[in-house]
Design a protein around this motif. Structure first.
Motif, PDB file in Angstrom:
ATOM      1  N   GLU A  23      34.840  20.302  17.969  1.00  0.00           N
ATOM      2  CA  GLU A  23      34.097  19.264  17.246  1.00  0.00           C
ATOM      3  C   GLU A  23      33.567  18.210  18.214  1.00  0.00           C
ATOM      4  O   GLU A  23      32.385  17.835  18.159  1.00  0.00           O
ATOM      5  N   TYR A  60      29.520  17.302  19.055  1.00  0.00           N
ATOM      6  CA  TYR A  60      28.815  16.025  19.025  1.00  0.00           C
ATOM      7  C   TYR A  60      28.284  15.673  20.415  1.00  0.00           C
ATOM      8  O   TYR A  60      27.190  15.096  20.554  1.00  0.00           O
ATOM      9  N   GLY A  91      28.146  10.464  11.692  1.00  0.00           N
ATOM     10  CA  GLY A  91      28.366  11.896  11.688  1.00  0.00           C
ATOM     11  C   GLY A  91      29.170  12.328  10.485  1.00  0.00           C
ATOM     12  O   GLY A  91      29.980  11.556   9.950  1.00  0.00           O
ATOM     13  N   SER A 149      34.519  12.927   6.824  1.00  0.00           N
ATOM     14  CA  SER A 149      34.997  14.310   6.797  1.00  0.00           C
ATOM     15  C   SER A 149      34.986  14.862   5.383  1.00  0.00           C
ATOM     16  O   SER A 149      35.392  14.181   4.435  1.00  0.00           O
ATOM     17  N   ILE A 155      29.004  20.344  11.922  1.00  0.00           N
ATOM     18  CA  ILE A 155      28.823  18.911  12.180  1.00  0.00           C
ATOM     19  C   ILE A 155      27.359  18.536  12.011  1.00  0.00           C
ATOM     20  O   ILE A 155      26.464  19.327  12.295  1.00  0.00           O
ATOM     21  N   LEU A 200      27.655   9.379  18.924  1.00  0.00           N
ATOM     22  CA  LEU A 200      28.408   9.310  17.679  1.00  0.00           C
ATOM     23  C   LEU A 200      29.066   7.946  17.536  1.00  0.00           C
ATOM     24  O   LEU A 200      29.719   7.459  18.467  1.00  0.00           O
ATOM     25  N   THR A 253      31.512  15.727   9.418  1.00  0.00           N
ATOM     26  CA  THR A 253      32.099  17.007   9.799  1.00  0.00           C
ATOM     27  C   THR A 253      32.613  17.705   8.550  1.00  0.00           C
ATOM     28  O   THR A 253      33.377  17.119   7.785  1.00  0.00           O
ATOM     29  N   PHE A 286      36.799   6.625  11.715  1.00  0.00           N
ATOM     30  CA  PHE A 286      36.748   7.597  10.628  1.00  0.00           C
ATOM     31  C   PHE A 286      36.581   6.809   9.337  1.00  0.00           C
ATOM     32  O   PHE A 286      37.445   6.022   8.969  1.00  0.00           O
ATOM     33  N   ILE A 338      24.697  14.874  12.356  1.00  0.00           N
ATOM     34  CA  ILE A 338      24.591  13.468  12.754  1.00  0.00           C
ATOM     35  C   ILE A 338      23.223  12.939  12.355  1.00  0.00           C
ATOM     36  O   ILE A 338      22.217  13.663  12.412  1.00  0.00           O
ATOM     37  N   VAL A 353      32.580   8.897  11.860  1.00  0.00           N
ATOM     38  CA  VAL A 353      32.692  10.228  11.266  1.00  0.00           C
ATOM     39  C   VAL A 353      33.209  10.112   9.845  1.00  0.00           C
ATOM     40  O   VAL A 353      34.146   9.339   9.567  1.00  0.00           O
TER      41      VAL A 353
END
Length: 424
Positions: free
Chosen positions: A356, A360, A240, A376, A250, A371, A242, A398, A252, A374
């Motif tokens: 957020e 998802y 994903g 960003s 967002i 998910l 964001t 992340f 994916i 992520v």
């Protein structure tokens, strides 16, 4: 000599260019503002001047003889009518312009199949229908392909991502018959190819203008949003991205297309995978209605992201939400207000992190994969307190973002095209 490719991003504020090596590392980059040439972001002449300036600046720092391919991305849904030579016949309609002709919109609503992104406002197809009656019209082009057409001399092509909002069926990979039934001249629609397909080579005039080899391939690009996703390095199903900008968006990577027009959700095709996503009306714009940026930075440093405020906020600037809740009357929820400004900001950040996570989750409910990670992008990605809150809410890895430049994602498509053509 290490081969290079170039990705060009033409956006609402300017043009950016990135030179990329086959290992995806960046060899050079440049940026030029549109307002250097015009105060009107709709002016195609300003787009082209900005692209020329960005490309010239980029080439001043790299070996032009090593360039093998160029690709362009542009704002999704920005269209303009052109004659047979590619000359604009009217002011473009931008990505956020809506067509006010109720007759056109009614025809599309009546004829379009339910999953079609032509339903999603502002419809690219509605803009094409509006332009089609102009004298001398030969084609309706997306911004991306008017720009790349200046490089290749071709003004008859688009890609699956840009064509999506114009009604193109990305699953069947064709313009559906209902488009003609809705009143659109099919002969004005471009031939659609995959992002990363070679569509031509530089014209001799363009090769000479920029001091590039005459066999440089011009490769089909994509929309700015898809390019931004590709730039991050996200490539696996469940990855994903964001975007924490003025709004919260967002996306994916999915193994199947997801469509839900009432949420503004549609899927772009990326080869055999699909890019699905949605955009909330929450985001950084709401935060700046309450605090200036400097104050947000100051207050964020005082936030303990490991604890909860216990407040259940849904931060909106005004009533109305599109995703992950489809409710045009949904009211903002920003009370009760703590006495401490840091707690107030923290509660808003928690609320946005919850939106957020709900987003998802909504995509998963509609058939997207769960998910798994992520990445960003956007200004909010630099806020460590917000990042920690989001990590706690989402509970996934992340991962680092390789680049937040859309032009880098488009350069990846140029690499794909160069490899297909045996140029790199």
């Amino acid at each position: 000599m290490m081969p290079l490719v170039i990705g060009i991003d033409i956006g609402t504020s300017g043009a950016r260019a990135v030179a990329m090596r086959p290992d995806f590392s960046i060899a050079g980059q440049s940026a030029v503002r549109l307002d250097t040439f015009s105060q009107d972001p709709r002016a195609p002449s300003a787009w082209w001047q900005a692209v020329q300036a960005a490309l010239t600046e980029l080439l001043s720092g790299i070996d032009g003889a090593s360039v093998r391919a160029i690709a362009v991305d542009g704002t999704s849904g920005t269209l303009l009518p052109v004659d047979a030579a590619g000359r604009p016949l009217a002011e473009p309609l931008m990505y956020n312009d809506k067509v006010a002709d109720d007759g056109i919109l009614a025809e599309i609503a009546r004829e379009a199949t339910e999953p079609s992104a032509a339903h999603v406002a502002p419809s690219g197809l509605a803009k094409a229908c509006l332009f089609q009656h102009l004298p001398g019209i030969a084609a309706v082009l997306h911004q991306t392909y008017w720009t790349s057409g200046n490089l290749s001399g071709r003004f008859d092509v688009s890609d699956e991502n840009n064509a999506l909002k114009s009604g193109y069926d990305v699953e069947a990979r064709r313009w559906p018959d209902w488009i003609a039934a809705a009143g659109m001249r099919m002969d004005l629609l471009p031939r659609v190819v995959e992002p990363g397909d070679v569509t031509g080579t530089l014209t001799p005039a363009m090769a000479d203008l920029f001091g590039l080899p005459r066999d440089v391939a011009v490769v089909a690009g994509t929309t700015d949003g898809c390019a931004s996703f590709l730039a991050t390095g996200a490539t696996a199903i469940g990855d994903g991205v964001t975007a924490l900008g003025s709004s919260l968006t967002i996306k994916i990577l999915s193994d199947r297309p997801i469509s839900a027009p009432r949420f503004g959700i549609y899927s772009h095709r990326l080869g055999d995978t699909w890019l699905a996503g949605g955009a909330s009306n929450s985001g950084g714009k709401v935060l700046t209605q309450h605090f200036p940026l400097a104050r947000i930075i100051e207050l964020s440093a005082a936030i303990d992201p490991t604890t909860e405020t216990g407040l259940d906020y849904y931060p909106l600037g005004t009533a109305g939400e599109r995703f992950p809740i489809a409710d045009p009357a949904l009211p903002p929820r920003l009370t009760p207000r703590p006495a401490d400004d840091a707690d107030y900001l923290k509660a808003m950040l928690e609320g946005m992190a919850a939106i957020e996570a709900l987003g998802y989750g909504r995509l998963a409910e509609l058939g997207a994969p769960a998910l798994t990670s992520v990445r960003s992008v956007g200004g909010g990605a630099a806020n460590p307190a917000w990042t920690a809150i989001r990590q706690r809410k989402l509970g996934v890895d992340f991962l680092p973002t390789l680049s937040d430049e859309a032009a880098a994602g488009t350069a990846r498509l140029a690499l794909k095209g160069a490899a297909k053509a045996g140029l790199a």
